[in-house]
Design a protein around this motif. Structure first.
Motif, mmCIF file in Angstrom:
data_model
loop_
_atom_site.group_PDB
_atom_site.id
_atom_site.type_symbol
_atom_site.label_atom_id
_atom_site.label_comp_id
_atom_site.label_asym_id
_atom_site.label_seq_id
_atom_site.Cartn_x
_atom_site.Cartn_y
_atom_site.Cartn_z
ATOM 1 N N SER A 72 10.054 2.634 -7.253
ATOM 2 C CA SER A 72 10.069 2.699 -5.924
ATOM 3 C C SER A 72 9.240 3.762 -5.193
ATOM 4 O O SER A 72 8.177 4.244 -6.154
ATOM 5 C CB SER A 72 11.588 3.551 -5.755
ATOM 6 O OG SER A 72 11.618 4.963 -6.141
ATOM 7 N N MET A 73 9.004 3.939 -3.916
ATOM 8 C CA MET A 73 8.176 4.578 -3.217
ATOM 9 C C MET A 73 7.869 5.866 -3.531
ATOM 10 O O MET A 73 7.065 6.644 -3.521
ATOM 11 C CB MET A 73 8.333 4.406 -1.687
ATOM 12 C CG MET A 73 7.355 5.164 -0.696
ATOM 13 S SD MET A 73 7.585 4.998 1.010
ATOM 14 C CE MET A 73 6.179 6.068 1.497
ATOM 15 N N SER A 74 9.327 6.572 -3.905
ATOM 16 C CA SER A 74 9.446 7.959 -4.438
ATOM 17 C C SER A 74 8.781 8.084 -5.598
ATOM 18 O O SER A 74 8.874 9.318 -6.242
ATOM 19 C CB SER A 74 10.922 8.143 -4.276
ATOM 20 O OG SER A 74 11.647 7.693 -5.344
ATOM 21 N N GLY A 75 8.585 7.107 -6.533
ATOM 22 C CA GLY A 75 8.111 7.345 -7.611
ATOM 23 C C GLY A 75 9.159 6.998 -8.948
ATOM 24 O O GLY A 75 8.856 6.832 -10.022
ATOM 25 N N LEU A 91 18.163 -1.311 -2.580
ATOM 26 C CA LEU A 91 16.792 -1.139 -3.133
ATOM 27 C C LEU A 91 15.859 -1.155 -1.892
ATOM 28 O O LEU A 91 14.929 -0.628 -1.932
ATOM 29 C CB LEU A 91 16.638 -2.302 -3.968
ATOM 30 C CG LEU A 91 17.587 -2.586 -5.258
ATOM 31 C CD1 LEU A 91 17.251 -3.720 -6.100
ATOM 32 C CD2 LEU A 91 16.888 -1.526 -6.231
ATOM 33 N N ILE A 92 16.243 -1.936 -0.802
ATOM 34 C CA ILE A 92 15.276 -1.904 0.418
ATOM 35 C C ILE A 92 15.652 -0.585 1.107
ATOM 36 O O ILE A 92 14.497 -0.046 1.709
ATOM 37 C CB ILE A 92 15.511 -3.242 1.290
ATOM 38 C CG1 ILE A 92 16.863 -3.197 1.888
ATOM 39 C CG2 ILE A 92 15.204 -4.315 0.258
ATOM 40 C CD1 ILE A 92 16.964 -4.164 3.086
ATOM 41 N N LYS A 122 0.725 -1.286 0.029
ATOM 42 C CA LYS A 122 0.034 -0.070 -0.001
ATOM 43 C C LYS A 122 0.753 1.344 -0.111
ATOM 44 O O LYS A 122 0.446 2.347 -0.522
ATOM 45 C CB LYS A 122 -1.031 -0.089 1.108
ATOM 46 C CG LYS A 122 -2.122 -1.158 0.894
ATOM 47 C CD LYS A 122 -2.836 -1.144 2.276
ATOM 48 C CE LYS A 122 -3.939 -1.846 2.171
ATOM 49 N NZ LYS A 122 -4.908 -1.888 3.573
ATOM 50 N N LEU A 123 1.990 1.027 0.567
ATOM 51 C CA LEU A 123 2.851 2.280 0.657
ATOM 52 C C LEU A 123 3.496 2.215 -0.699
ATOM 53 O O LEU A 123 4.277 3.601 -0.955
ATOM 54 C CB LEU A 123 4.018 2.120 1.824
ATOM 55 C CG LEU A 123 3.534 2.268 3.290
ATOM 56 C CD1 LEU A 123 4.561 1.880 4.117
ATOM 57 C CD2 LEU A 123 3.056 3.583 3.582
ATOM 58 N N GLY A 124 3.713 1.558 -1.462
ATOM 59 C CA GLY A 124 4.253 1.545 -2.975
ATOM 60 C C GLY A 124 5.605 1.363 -2.776
ATOM 61 O O GLY A 124 6.245 2.028 -3.817
ATOM 62 N N MET A 125 6.212 0.544 -1.904
ATOM 63 C CA MET A 125 7.443 0.271 -1.731
ATOM 64 C C MET A 125 7.917 -0.851 -2.830
ATOM 65 O O MET A 125 8.346 -2.008 -2.465
ATOM 66 C CB MET A 125 7.806 -0.250 -0.456
ATOM 67 C CG MET A 125 7.841 0.901 0.666
ATOM 68 S SD MET A 125 8.235 0.596 2.281
ATOM 69 C CE MET A 125 8.256 2.076 3.177
ATOM 70 N N GLY A 126 8.011 -0.653 -3.956
ATOM 71 C CA GLY A 126 8.260 -1.361 -5.152
ATOM 72 C C GLY A 126 9.647 -1.867 -5.079
ATOM 73 O O GLY A 126 9.744 -3.237 -5.404
ATOM 74 N N ALA A 127 10.594 -1.302 -4.786
ATOM 75 C CA ALA A 127 12.079 -1.596 -4.624
ATOM 76 C C ALA A 127 12.096 -2.861 -3.573
ATOM 77 O O ALA A 127 12.882 -3.782 -3.842
ATOM 78 C CB ALA A 127 13.184 -0.464 -4.376
#
Length: 512
Positions: free
Chosen positions: A324-327, A341-342, A215-220
């Motif tokens: 990443s979460m930053s977009g 990445l994490i 949900k936070l969008g932490m794709g990395a």
């Protein structure tokens, strides 16, 4: 082990029953140190041929009538500086390996007053007494249970003693969890440790799982975790020791509990040491254990992104692009460059706390090991004042670091044809290009990156975690708290007074 602080002259130390009495003797002892039968013995031996001169050189004897100790150990401490004291105490404690030694008196009364010497002595004693036993069928090791530290004035040394005991506890917890095998220290296990610490005064813990992280969008972060059967955990810890209006220091610890390299598989030799790849996370947990004891007037947030890096059919592949979460998008050119990445998503998350400073701690690059070896941690910083403060804290804590550059030109190698950036920049200056990658996610707050790949553990016959840089971080936080104290109002009174007697024990074992 129990640490106890007492006012002990050399004469009083001689009259204390114990299994071993260790006396540190400098080149220039304080006035009156040579009084009494023990003092005369030390003076005689120090000037004779039986005791070789030089730092950490020792003279030892059993059954002497001048002391009630079963064994007397005299150790040269040369100038009595903290670094000298640490080496002297380490040598003395290393010689006391007999099973019957349960109580040791360490007399520092002959040393000149030097800030940090007491803390150095306790750190060396705690390090020497630590024995890993968690996954052994029989708990074998040293039997030392009590260390009485004798100083010229316990009242004047109590604040330093309290800080030293807190740091010793934090270092031991960090060592314990970094030493545990990957199947006994999963992301879920680390979350359990954090929850337990969250029961201490002024500490709160929140643990996020895969759904919350998605949900936070932490794709990395999710990309690294997707190749493992072990679910990821994002640990958020708060230590609230000051007013709510005081901006926190945010500590971000890399929590890769085992790193195979993923699809970019590591070579087999020494891959077992990749259980230490959560050394940054272990150090953040250690700092919070120390904060619970020291109770400084400061606010601290701890962030630990934790997962495994494994190479199964779902694992991220070289060439994959993640958001990443930053977009910002990232082309993953090497899956073994997973720590950044994490961390990048955790660094983005850190901005919501409007921090006074952000410090990430990570076993990030082999390149840093080549550059600095195992003596100093690598330091990168966007702010000169923060870099100076961390450097000075490291020197004071005998947990040193060394600043490396962040010139913009180093980021050229991170350019990608298929994403906003690649996750690696080639072999040259690998520690710096890794730091430049992280810098893209730090926001406006002063930021520092500690690469502890060379200092978090030792290999070879002495294989094991070091607990670094808990000492550096605690010294930095204590310095910040002291500077902020006149303007800061504690949120609440500390629930207990600083004890003169402190117990440092290994964490409770948990089943895998």
């Amino acid at each position: 082990m129990n640490f106890e602080l007492k006012t002990l002259t050399l004469l009083q130390a001689a009259a204390t029953p114990c299994d071993a009495l260790v006396v540190l003797w400098p080149e220039q002892p304080v006035a009156g140190a040579g009084e009494g039968a023990l003092g005369e013995l030390v003076l005689r031996e120090a000037s004779g041929a039986h005791w070789e001169r030089g730092l950490a050189k020792m003279w030892s004897s059993h059954g002497l009538s001048v002391v009630k100790a079963a064994r007397l150990v005299l150790v040269h401490a040369t100038d009595g500086a903290p670094a000298s004291v640490r080496k002297a105490v380490a040598a003395a404690m290393g010689s006391l390996k007999a099973p019957g030694i349960k109580k040791v008196v360490l007399c520092l009364a002959a040393l000149p007053a030097r800030a940090g010497a007491l803390q150095a002595a306790l750190a060396a004693a705690a390090d020497s007494s630590y024995v890993y036993t968690t996954t052994k069928s029989k708990a074998t090791g040293r039997t030392l249970q009590q260390l009485v530290v004798g100083v010229a004035s316990s009242a004047q040394s109590q604040a330093e003693f309290k800080q030293a005991c807190a740091v010793a506890k934090g270092v031991e917890l960090a060592k314990e969890w970094a030493n545990r095998p990957g199947n006994h220290a999963t992301p879920t296990h680390l979350a359990d440790v954090a929850r337990k610490l969250g029961k201490a005064p002024r500490i709160k813990t929140e643990v996020l799982g895969p759904r919350e992280v998605a949900k936070l969008g932490m794709g990395a972060f999710m990309a690294v975790a997707q190749g493992s059967e072990e679910p990821l955990r994002f640990i958020v810890m708060h230590y609230n020791g000051a007013a709510k209006t005081q901006a926190p220091v945010v500590l971000v610890g890399k929590g890769i509990t085992f790193d195979t390299g993923g699809i970019s598989l590591k070579p087999a030799p020494e891959m077992d040491e990749m259980k230490f790849d959560m050394g940054g996370a272990a150090s953040v947990l250690g700092v919070f254990a120390a904060l619970a004891e020291a109770q400084p007037a400061i606010n601290v947030v701890g962030l630990i992104p934790s997962c495994e890096n494994m190479p199964d059919g779902r694992a991220v592949k070289p060439g994959d692009v993640v958001t990443s979460m930053s977009g910002q998008t990232i082309e993953i050119l090497n899956t073994d460059a997973e720590g950044r990445l994490i961390l990048c998503d955790a660094l983005t998350y850190a901005q919501r706390f409007k921090p006074r400073a952000v410090i990430d701690i990570a076993t990030l690059t082999g390149a840093c090991v080549i550059a600095l070896g195992g003596v100093r941690s690598g330091l990168f910083a966007t702010d000169d004042a923060l870099a100076t403060a961390l450097t000075q804290a490291g020197e004071a804590a005998l947990d040193p670091c060394w600043r490396l550059p962040l010139d913009d030109e180093y980021a050229e190698g991170l350019k990608s044809n298929f994403a906003d950036m690649g996750n690696v920049g080639g072999r040259p200056a690998g520690a710096i290009t890794a730091a430049k990658f992280l810098q893209k996610f730090v926001g406006e707050a002063p930021w520092a990156h500690l690469d502890i790949a060379g200092t978090a553990w030792k290999g070879g016959a002495a294989k094991g975690a070091t607990g670094r840089p808990v000492g550096l971080l605690m010294q930095y936080l204590a310095d910040v708290a002291q500077l902020a104290q006149p303007a800061a109002t504690p949120a609440a009174k500390a629930p207990r007074k600083a004890p003169v007697k402190t117990t440092v024990k290994a964490p409770v074992k948990r089943a895998a």
